[in-house]
Design a protein around this motif. Structure first.
Motif, PDB file in Angstrom:
ATOM      1  N   MET A   1       0.801  -1.217   0.000  1.00 31.37           N
ATOM      2  CA  MET A   1       0.000   0.000   0.000  1.00 31.37           C
ATOM      3  C   MET A   1       0.840   1.276   0.000  1.00 31.37           C
ATOM      4  SD  MET A   1      -2.718  -1.307   2.890  1.00 31.37           S
ATOM      5  CE  MET A   1      -3.466   0.312   3.090  1.00 31.37           C
ATOM      6  N   MET A   2       2.037   1.202   0.555  1.00 33.02           N
ATOM      7  CA  MET A   2       2.883   2.389   0.707  1.00 33.02           C
ATOM      8  C   MET A   2       3.164   3.036  -0.648  1.00 33.02           C
ATOM      9  SD  MET A   2       3.659   3.102   3.870  1.00 33.02           S
ATOM     10  CE  MET A   2       5.209   3.985   3.829  1.00 33.02           C
ATOM     11  N   GLY A   3       2.936   4.342  -0.712  1.00 34.83           N
ATOM     12  CA  GLY A   3       3.172   5.075  -1.948  1.00 34.83           C
ATOM     13  C   GLY A   3       2.057   4.930  -2.968  1.00 34.83           C
ATOM     14  N   LYS A   4       1.032   4.150  -2.626  1.00 35.43           N
ATOM     15  CA  LYS A   4      -0.098   3.940  -3.536  1.00 35.43           C
ATOM     16  C   LYS A   4      -1.382   4.371  -2.816  1.00 35.43           C
ATOM     17  CE  LYS A   4       2.295   0.223  -6.000  1.00 35.43           C
ATOM     18  NZ  LYS A   4       2.308  -1.208  -6.345  1.00 35.43           N
ATOM     19  N   SER A   5      -2.148   3.404  -2.289  1.00 38.56           N
ATOM     20  CA  SER A   5      -3.355   3.805  -1.566  1.00 38.56           C
ATOM     21  C   SER A   5      -3.015   4.493  -0.254  1.00 38.56           C
ATOM     22  CB  SER A   5      -4.255   2.585  -1.305  1.00 38.56           C
ATOM     23  OG  SER A   5      -3.631   1.681  -0.409  1.00 38.56           O
ATOM     24  N   TYR A   6      -1.801   4.245   0.246  1.00 45.76           N
ATOM     25  CA  TYR A   6      -1.330   4.893   1.482  1.00 45.76           C
ATOM     26  C   TYR A   6      -0.118   5.759   1.122  1.00 45.76           C
ATOM     27  CZ  TYR A   6      -0.870   5.384   6.555  1.00 45.76           C
ATOM     28  OH  TYR A   6      -0.845   5.876   7.839  1.00 45.76           O
ATOM     29  N   PRO A   7      -0.356   6.941   0.530  1.00 45.04           N
ATOM     30  CA  PRO A   7       0.750   7.786   0.059  1.00 45.04           C
ATOM     31  C   PRO A   7       1.430   8.531   1.206  1.00 45.04           C
ATOM     32  CG  PRO A   7      -1.321   8.900  -0.286  1.00 45.04           C
ATOM     33  CD  PRO A   7      -1.667   7.534   0.250  1.00 45.04           C
ATOM     34  N   GLU A   8       2.542   9.134   0.901  1.00 45.69           N
ATOM     35  CA  GLU A   8       3.222   9.977   1.881  1.00 45.69           C
ATOM     36  C   GLU A   8       2.280  11.106   2.280  1.00 45.69           C
ATOM     37  OE1 GLU A   8       7.326  12.652   2.301  1.00 45.69           O
ATOM     38  OE2 GLU A   8       6.959  11.449   0.503  1.00 45.69           O
ATOM     39  N   GLY A   9       2.183  11.355   3.574  1.00 47.10           N
ATOM     40  CA  GLY A   9       1.291  12.397   4.061  1.00 47.10           C
ATOM     41  C   GLY A   9      -0.106  11.906   4.395  1.00 47.10           C
TER      42      GLY A   9
ATOM     43  N   SER B   1     -13.823  -2.202  -4.154  1.00 44.56           N
ATOM     44  CA  SER B   1     -12.750  -1.773  -3.249  1.00 44.56           C
ATOM     45  C   SER B   1     -13.269  -0.783  -2.215  1.00 44.56           C
ATOM     46  CB  SER B   1     -11.601  -1.136  -4.047  1.00 44.56           C
ATOM     47  OG  SER B   1     -12.029   0.079  -4.651  1.00 44.56           O
ATOM     48  N   CYS B   2     -12.397  -0.451  -1.267  1.00 44.28           N
ATOM     49  CA  CYS B   2     -12.784   0.447  -0.181  1.00 44.28           C
ATOM     50  C   CYS B   2     -11.730   1.536   0.031  1.00 44.28           C
ATOM     51  CB  CYS B   2     -13.013  -0.361   1.095  1.00 44.28           C
ATOM     52  SG  CYS B   2     -13.536   0.625   2.523  1.00 44.28           S
ATOM     53  N   PHE B   3     -10.687   1.272   0.808  1.00 46.77           N
ATOM     54  CA  PHE B   3      -9.739   2.321   1.202  1.00 46.77           C
ATOM     55  C   PHE B   3      -8.830   2.758   0.065  1.00 46.77           C
ATOM     56  CE2 PHE B   3      -5.443   3.481   2.628  1.00 46.77           C
ATOM     57  CZ  PHE B   3      -5.740   4.627   3.347  1.00 46.77           C
ATOM     58  N   CYS B   4      -8.736   4.075  -0.107  1.00 48.84           N
ATOM     59  CA  CYS B   4      -7.723   4.682  -0.968  1.00 48.84           C
ATOM     60  C   CYS B   4      -7.647   6.146  -0.569  1.00 48.84           C
ATOM     61  CB  CYS B   4      -8.085   4.549  -2.448  1.00 48.84           C
ATOM     62  SG  CYS B   4      -6.786   5.156  -3.551  1.00 48.84           S
ATOM     63  N   PHE B   5      -6.520   6.562  -0.068  1.00 46.29           N
ATOM     64  CA  PHE B   5      -6.387   7.932   0.430  1.00 46.29           C
ATOM     65  C   PHE B   5      -6.300   8.889  -0.762  1.00 46.29           C
ATOM     66  CE2 PHE B   5      -4.361  11.637   2.376  1.00 46.29           C
ATOM     67  CZ  PHE B   5      -5.115  11.751   3.535  1.00 46.29           C
ATOM     68  N   ARG B   6      -7.428   9.537  -1.041  1.00 45.94           N
ATOM     69  CA  ARG B   6      -7.525  10.430  -2.198  1.00 45.94           C
ATOM     70  C   ARG B   6      -8.642  11.440  -1.979  1.00 45.94           C
ATOM     71  NH1 ARG B   6     -12.054   8.920  -4.968  1.00 45.94           N
ATOM     72  NH2 ARG B   6     -12.769   6.736  -4.795  1.00 45.94           N
ATOM     73  N   LYS B   7      -8.645  12.451  -2.821  1.00 44.94           N
ATOM     74  CA  LYS B   7      -9.684  13.464  -2.779  1.00 44.94           C
ATOM     75  C   LYS B   7     -10.827  13.075  -3.709  1.00 44.94           C
ATOM     76  CE  LYS B   7      -6.397  17.133  -1.669  1.00 44.94           C
ATOM     77  NZ  LYS B   7      -5.715  18.375  -2.130  1.00 44.94           N
ATOM     78  N   VAL B   8     -11.995  13.661  -3.444  1.00 48.25           N
ATOM     79  CA  VAL B   8     -13.135  13.479  -4.338  1.00 48.25           C
ATOM     80  C   VAL B   8     -12.757  14.038  -5.699  1.00 48.25           C
ATOM     81  CG1 VAL B   8     -15.533  14.141  -4.774  1.00 48.25           C
ATOM     82  CG2 VAL B   8     -14.782  13.637  -2.438  1.00 48.25           C
ATOM     83  N   ALA B   9     -13.092  13.321  -6.758  1.00 52.56           N
ATOM     84  CA  ALA B   9     -12.764  13.779  -8.106  1.00 52.56           C
ATOM     85  C   ALA B   9     -13.317  15.179  -8.350  1.00 52.56           C
ATOM     86  CB  ALA B   9     -13.320  12.797  -9.133  1.00 52.56           C
ATOM     87  N   GLY B  10     -12.448  16.073  -8.813  1.00 47.89           N
ATOM     88  CA  GLY B  10     -12.854  17.440  -9.095  1.00 47.89           C
ATOM     89  C   GLY B  10     -13.042  18.301  -7.866  1.00 47.89           C
ATOM     90  N   SER B  11     -12.510  17.849  -6.724  1.00 50.26           N
ATOM     91  CA  SER B  11     -12.695  18.570  -5.463  1.00 50.26           C
ATOM     92  C   SER B  11     -11.380  18.595  -4.670  1.00 50.26           C
ATOM     93  CB  SER B  11     -13.776  17.865  -4.634  1.00 50.26           C
ATOM     94  OG  SER B  11     -13.802  18.338  -3.306  1.00 50.26           O
TER      95      SER B  11
END
Length: 214
Positions: free
Chosen positions: A39-47, A121-131
């Motif tokens: 997950m590191m650097g992908k769904s669990y990115p730095e920060g 799928s479920c977890f992915c550390f990301r923002k809402v598309a276009g937001s």
């Protein structure tokens, strides 16, 4: 041979469930070093602001539209792990079709790629598309079910945006498919029973694949 293996997995799960035991195929685990490294650097990115200790690896059996039993995995927030385990067990027992369930990291945490592969799928550390705001997926509190056949549809001016783009034909909800999710079906009823909201009920956009815990 593949059909026989699927049948054996299904019968084993049923026997263990009837006997009161929880089959190993349905389980909740903390994130092992091996899983976390995927997950590191992908769904669990730095920060990433979600603590590793707040996440769980869910392992379940699921059945595709052709009747094949598969072992699935997803990472979710520990707050909904038990509820999701119960939901997916009941979906499997009813042979509700879910085509694919693997970590979004197998698609380099690219949501479009994962959705196009019809990956649940479920977890992915990301923002809402276009937001600029974090998605409920970033907290591990939302699940996308069979996303290719249940796309997210929103308007941007006169333009209609469909995600994934490959699911554009299924934005027309009169289209039928074995993976179509609709209000009142078993998947919908179970997620509602456990207090989730369905994106297909929203007014500002329609996210037919999406269930989230408020």
């Amino acid at each position: 041979m593949r059909h026989h293996i699927s049948l054996l997995l299904f019968l084993l799960a049923c026997c263990l469930t009837v006997s009161g035991q929880v089959p190993d195929a349905f389980r909740i685990d903390t994130l092992s070093n091996e899983v976390f490294s995927r997950m590191m650097g992908k769904s669990y990115p730095e920060g990433c602001t979600v603590a590793r200790s707040d996440l769980r690896l869910l392992s379940v059996l699921h059945c595709d539209a052709e009747g094949h039993t598969k072992q699935g995995q997803m990472v979710c927030n520990k707050a909904i792990a038990s509820d999701l385990l119960n939901i997916f067990r009941r979906l499997y027992e009813a042979r509700y079709p879910i085509e694919r369930m693997t970590l979004i990291d197998d698609y380099d945490a690219d949501d479009e790629r994962s959705m196009t592969a019809n990956n649940t799928s479920c977890f992915c550390f990301r923002k809402v598309a276009g937001s600029k705001r974090l998605s409920k997926h970033a907290l591990g509190m939302a699940v996308d079910i069979n996303p290719l056949y249940n796309p997210c549809v929103r308007k941007k001016g006169a333009k209609t945006i469909v995600q994934p783009a490959a699911g554009t034909r299924y934005a027309d909800r009169s289209k039928t498919s074995p993976y179509k999710l609709k209000r009142g079906d078993l998947c919908y009823r179970l997620f509602m029973e456990y207090g989730f909201l369905w994106g297909g009920n929203w007014n500002s956009l329609k996210d037919y694949q999406h269930f989230e815990r408020p």
